[in-house]
Design a protein around this motif. Structure first.
Motif, short mmCIF file in Angstrom:
data_model
loop_
_atom_site.label_atom_id
_atom_site.label_comp_id
_atom_site.label_asym_id
_atom_site.label_seq_id
_atom_site.Cartn_x
_atom_site.Cartn_y
_atom_site.Cartn_z
N UNK A 1 0.82 -1.22 0.00
CA UNK A 1 0.00 0.00 0.00
C UNK A 1 0.85 1.26 0.00
N UNK A 2 1.86 1.31 0.86
CA UNK A 2 2.65 2.53 0.96
C UNK A 2 3.53 2.74 -0.27
N UNK A 3 4.11 1.68 -0.79
CA UNK A 3 5.00 1.84 -1.94
C UNK A 3 4.25 1.98 -3.26
N UNK A 4 3.06 1.40 -3.36
CA UNK A 4 2.27 1.56 -4.57
C UNK A 4 1.77 2.98 -4.73
N UNK A 5 1.54 3.64 -3.59
CA UNK A 5 1.04 5.02 -3.65
C UNK A 5 2.17 6.04 -3.54
N UNK A 6 3.41 5.58 -3.51
CA UNK A 6 4.56 6.48 -3.41
C UNK A 6 4.62 7.38 -4.64
N UNK A 7 4.75 8.68 -4.41
CA UNK A 7 4.71 9.62 -5.53
C UNK A 7 6.06 10.30 -5.77
N UNK A 8 7.11 9.78 -5.17
CA UNK A 8 8.44 10.36 -5.35
C UNK A 8 9.04 9.92 -6.67
N UNK A 9 10.38 9.81 -6.70
CA UNK A 9 11.07 9.42 -7.93
C UNK A 9 10.66 8.01 -8.36
N UNK A 10 10.96 7.72 -9.61
CA UNK A 10 10.56 6.44 -10.22
C UNK A 10 11.17 5.25 -9.47
N UNK B 1 16.97 -1.11 -5.49
CA UNK B 1 17.58 0.02 -4.79
C UNK B 1 16.61 1.21 -4.73
N UNK B 2 15.91 1.48 -5.83
CA UNK B 2 14.90 2.55 -5.84
C UNK B 2 13.81 2.25 -4.82
N UNK B 3 13.43 0.99 -4.76
CA UNK B 3 12.37 0.56 -3.84
C UNK B 3 12.81 0.75 -2.39
N UNK B 4 14.03 0.36 -2.08
CA UNK B 4 14.54 0.53 -0.72
C UNK B 4 14.62 2.01 -0.36
N UNK B 5 15.06 2.85 -1.31
CA UNK B 5 15.11 4.29 -1.05
C UNK B 5 13.72 4.85 -0.77
N UNK B 6 12.75 4.43 -1.58
CA UNK B 6 11.37 4.89 -1.38
C UNK B 6 10.86 4.46 -0.01
N UNK B 7 11.18 3.22 0.38
CA UNK B 7 10.73 2.71 1.68
C UNK B 7 11.33 3.53 2.82
N UNK C 1 9.38 5.90 5.48
CA UNK C 1 9.61 5.69 6.91
C UNK C 1 10.03 6.99 7.58
N UNK C 2 10.92 7.71 6.95
CA UNK C 2 11.38 8.99 7.49
C UNK C 2 10.23 9.98 7.61
N UNK C 3 9.38 10.01 6.60
CA UNK C 3 8.21 10.90 6.62
C UNK C 3 7.26 10.52 7.76
N UNK C 4 7.02 9.23 7.92
CA UNK C 4 6.13 8.78 9.00
C UNK C 4 6.73 9.08 10.37
N UNK C 5 8.04 8.90 10.50
CA UNK C 5 8.70 9.20 11.78
C UNK C 5 8.59 10.68 12.10
N UNK C 6 8.76 11.51 11.08
CA UNK C 6 8.65 12.96 11.26
C UNK C 6 7.24 13.34 11.71
N UNK C 7 6.23 12.75 11.07
CA UNK C 7 4.83 13.03 11.46
C UNK C 7 4.55 12.56 12.88
#
Length: 192
Positions: free
Chosen positions: A46-55, A60-66, A70-76
């Motif tokens: 769910x979280x990665x399918x709706x990810x709107x950042x870079x392609x 490696x792209x997937x791990x970066x998105x994850x 995570x960083x965004x959720x921690x910040x919130x």
């Protein structure tokens, strides 16, 4: 004349739709196949399918998105914690400790994101992977430690904090899983 003009436009639209559809299909394929064995596969998908950042084209792209998610959720969650009003000294201490733990988690996740952007092959890769695994594991430990401080605190406050921190811990766990998968796909990491 109108039919002659409409046919090329229709074909162009059709080709564009197919290309866009197959592109988003390949992203959801990599997300699904990568998340299927994660600790929290539904959350991962769910979280990665709706990810709107870079392609997302590689593990490696997937791990970066994850890690970004995570960083965004921690910040919130940290923002939420800093807005909570408490009365007792015990609650204030637990909240203060938790905010500090979340800050440490965000530092670890930021370092991880930076490291992920610069992965290389060879001996450097092993060192980088060790750093990544250590930092993301530390972030997960910080989140668990935060929750430990609320064991004997007001039920409502404990429940609210637990919901927020558990959410962060689950996406962190999934990010760690996706990082660990990079070891299997290290041959796909580009040369410097």
């Amino acid at each position: 004349m109108m039919k002659t003009l409409l046919l090329p436009l229709f074909l162009l639209h059709l080709i564009s739709s197919i290309t866009t559809s197959s592109s988003s299909s390949s992203v959801s394929d990599i997300v699904r196949s990568s998340c299927v064995h994660a600790s929290y596969p539904t959350i991962c998908i769910r979280t990665l399918s709706s990810y709107s950042g870079s392609a997302i084209n590689t593990p490696q792209d997937l791990a970066q998105a994850a890690v970004k998610i995570t960083l965004s959720r921690a910040h919130k969650a940290s923002g939420f914690l800093s807005q909570v009003k408490v009365e007792s000294k015990r609650e204030k201490r637990a909240l203060s400790d938790c905010i500090e733990q979340m800050g440490d988690s965000m530092d670890e996740l930021s370092k991880s994101l930076s490291e992920l952007k610069h992965l290389r092959r060879g001996n450097a890769f092993k060192w980088q992977m060790s750093n990544l695994e250590t930092w993301v594991s530390a972030a997960l430990t910080n989140e668990d430690t935060c929750l430990d401080g609320f064991k004997e605190i007001d039920v409502k406050l404990r429940s609210d904090v637990k919901r927020k921190i558990t959410n962060v811990a689950r996406v962190t766990s999934n990010a760690l899983y996706l990082i660990n998968r990079l070891d299997d796909s290290r041959n796909k990491i580009p040369h410097p």
